[in-house]
Scaffold this active site. Structure first.
Site, PDB file in Angstrom:
ATOM      1  N   TYR A 132       5.522   1.298   0.280  1.00  0.00           N
ATOM      2  CA  TYR A 132       4.810   1.099   1.543  1.00  0.00           C
ATOM      3  C   TYR A 132       3.375   0.738   1.201  1.00  0.00           C
ATOM      4  CZ  TYR A 132       2.618   2.136   6.071  1.00  0.00           C
ATOM      5  OH  TYR A 132       1.904   2.058   7.249  1.00  0.00           O
ATOM      6  N   ASP A 152      -1.582  -0.998  -5.818  1.00  0.00           N
ATOM      7  CA  ASP A 152      -1.900  -0.265  -4.590  1.00  0.00           C
ATOM      8  C   ASP A 152      -2.024   1.208  -4.972  1.00  0.00           C
ATOM      9  OD1 ASP A 152      -2.035   1.081  -2.253  1.00  0.00           O
ATOM     10  OD2 ASP A 152      -0.325   0.103  -1.291  1.00  0.00           O
ATOM     11  N   LYS A 164      -7.378   7.060   1.119  1.00  0.00           N
ATOM     12  CA  LYS A 164      -7.135   8.514   1.058  1.00  0.00           C
ATOM     13  C   LYS A 164      -8.274   9.288   0.379  1.00  0.00           C
ATOM     14  CE  LYS A 164      -2.158   7.802   1.442  1.00  0.00           C
ATOM     15  NZ  LYS A 164      -1.576   8.303   2.653  1.00  0.00           N
TER      16      LYS A 164
HETATM   17  N1  PLP Z   1      -0.669   1.997   0.514  1.00  0.00           N
HETATM   18  C1  PLP Z   1      -0.074   3.149   0.164  1.00  0.00           C
HETATM   19  C2  PLP Z   1       0.491   3.309  -1.215  1.00  0.00           C
HETATM   20  C3  PLP Z   1       0.018   4.191   1.098  1.00  0.00           C
HETATM   21  O1  PLP Z   1       0.631   5.331   0.745  1.00  0.00           O
HETATM   22  C4  PLP Z   1      -0.525   3.999   2.385  1.00  0.00           C
HETATM   23  C5  PLP Z   1      -0.423   5.062   3.381  1.00  0.00           C
HETATM   24  O2  PLP Z   1       0.191   6.063   3.232  1.00  0.00           O
HETATM   25  C6  PLP Z   1      -1.150   2.785   2.684  1.00  0.00           C
HETATM   26  C7  PLP Z   1      -1.196   1.809   1.726  1.00  0.00           C
HETATM   27  C8  PLP Z   1      -1.730   2.557   4.022  1.00  0.00           C
HETATM   28  O3  PLP Z   1      -2.907   3.309   4.169  1.00  0.00           O
HETATM   29  P1  PLP Z   1      -3.434   3.713   5.619  1.00  0.00           P
HETATM   30  O4  PLP Z   1      -2.453   4.665   6.190  1.00  0.00           O
HETATM   31  O5  PLP Z   1      -4.789   4.321   5.341  1.00  0.00           O
HETATM   32  O6  PLP Z   1      -3.532   2.445   6.390  1.00  0.00           O
END
Ligand code: PLP
Length: 431
Positions: free
Chosen positions: A144, A239, A267
């Site tokens: 994700y 990511d 985060k």
């Molecule tokens: N990338 C990863 C690996 C994530 O775990 C998340 C959210 O959990 C995101 C991107 C998206 O971040 P946000 O919820 O701050 O938009």
């Protein structure tokens, strides 16, 4: 203690908020029941509006590595509050946080803050497309990367690698620009690059996957990614929204000794406030506006409250150096859980990397989305609800990572282990 106040609040919430929540997984749809409304949190604990206390392994889905409400972060936020909440103009703390991030992650020479991880990944991909002049991207099944259109895509059926929308509202023509391969599948990666490598702008990867539950990449997979992206001129995007400052001071890239072209963060770098960031090599990042032609912007990007909380968090991590202890505490728990599963004859796999772990209710190795999907979600729901009743809060879905914080000390973990053991007994009775 009861749950009547949470129940009432949830009923009311559903009249005003979609599904009563502001992010789908909070709704408990995957595990049954209704969410607990939290009124306060401190250290390793959250407390709901009915006064029930839970040892928290959700940690706001990752940011709370120092536990809830850490004194140093709260002090920094309070001091910033007195100076203003948002300026829409540059401020010093943005620069300080950027410097701190760069020091930890040498692959980042220049960066841009956003207000969420979703914006960070979306913007990094736009940049990758601009610099490579290619349209296609590659992601991996079960990962994700936020909810932008081009990333809400899963694998198509059969031999096709073209993605299909994983949400209504995502047009096919967009999904077709996203190829989706199984995580850890070196052969599939090789085949796609051999035939289509010159069309791939970027590969976006959770370097340790958290979003199908915790899944580690194999060495071969990481090596192949590194080699093929270099060979075909595609950008490698890590990511690290979840893994950044979570798996170590230098994130997953430090752990695996890799240097991605671009990195996305979120985060932890916001210390519990809305934040994201993307960064990488200077010549790439210089293509972003105002320096270059790739547009990217945000009213609250670099918000001073979020920056202060993030900076205080990183400074605490730098001085505490908690990663060895976090790893030890979490691997001890993983060993305990595996033994409990064995003792009670419950088929489980506990995947753990650093302070992230997932208990999969399956007997097979979990190294991909397909193998994660073998899990018995009903058993997880029983496990989850038993834990909740006894005072442990875990992610309300089988396919998520749980998080340990620096506040999960030996006493907390001993208490948690007893509760985990009881929950396994309940699962065993239900099997
Ligand atoms: N990338 C990863 C690996 C994530 O775990 C998340 C959210 O959990 C995101 C991107 C998206 O971040 P946000 O919820 O701050 O938009």
């Amino acid at each position: 203690m009861g749950t009547s106040k949470s129940e009432l609040l949830f009923q009311n919430a559903q009249k005003h908020l979609v599904g009563g929540v502001n992010s789908p997984v909070r709704s408990f749809k995957a595990v049954g029941g209704h969410p607990r409304f939290i009124q306060c949190a401190k250290g390793a604990y959250v407390e709901d509006v009915d006064g029930n206390r839970f040892i928290d392994f959700v940690g706001s889905w990752g940011p709370m590595i120092l536990g809830h409400n850490p004194d140093r972060v709260i002090k920094a936020v309070k001091e910033q509050l007195d100076r203003g909440t948002s300026y829409g103009a540059p401020c010093e703390v943005e620069v300080e946080l950027a410097q701190q991030i760069k020091e930890a992650l040498p692959s980042i020479e220049l960066l841009r803050f956003t207000s969420s991880g979703t914006e960070a990944t979306m913007s990094a991909l736009r940049l990758a497309r601009a610099v490579t002049k290619r349209a296609r991207i590659l992601k991996f099944e079960g990962s994700y990367h936020g909810h932008s259109d081009g990333l809400l895509v899963s694998a198509g059926s059969g031999a096709t690698t073209f993605g299909v929308p994983s949400s209504q509202g995502v047009p096919d023509f967009l999904a077709k620009n996203t190829w989706v391969l199984p995580y850890n599948d070196v052969e599939a990666l090789d085949v796609l690059f051999t035939t289509q490598g010159i069309n791939i702008a970027a590969v976006i990867l959770e370097p340790v996957c958290g979003n199908m539950g915790v899944v580690e990449p194999s060495k071969e997979f990481l090596n192949a990614l590194s080699k093929l992206t270099k060979e075909y001129g595609s950008l490698l995007i890590f990511d690290e929204v979840m893994t950044g400052f979570r798996l170590g001071w230098s994130g997953a890239q430090g752990l695996f000794n890799m240097k991605p072209d671009l990195t996305c963060l979120g985060k932890i770098i916001g210390g519990g406030f809305p934040v994201g960031a993307f960064g990488g090599r200077r010549e790439l990042m210089e293509q972003i506006a105002p320096m270059g032609p790739v547009y990217q912007a945000g009213t609250l990007s670099g918000n001073p409250i979020a920056m202060s909380a993030g900076l205080a968090t990183l400074k605490s991590l730098k001085s505490l150096k908690p990663y060895k202890t976090l790893e030890k505490i979490t691997s001890d728990l993983a060993v305990f859980l595996r033994n409990e599963g064995k003792k009670k004859k419950i088929p489980i796999q506990v995947n753990q990397v650093g302070s992230m772990f997932t208990v999969f209710f399956t007997s097979g190795v979990v190294d991909s989305y397909l193998s994660a999907m073998e899990s018995d979600t009903k058993a997880y729901a029983t496990f989850f609800n038993s834990l909740l009743e006894q005072g442990v809060s875990m992610p309300p879905s089988q396919f998520e990572a749980a998080f340990v914080s620096t506040e999960h000390d030996a006493k907390v973990m001993d208490q948690a282990k007893k509760i985990f053991s009881e929950a396994f007994s309940k699962v065993a009775r239900a099997l």
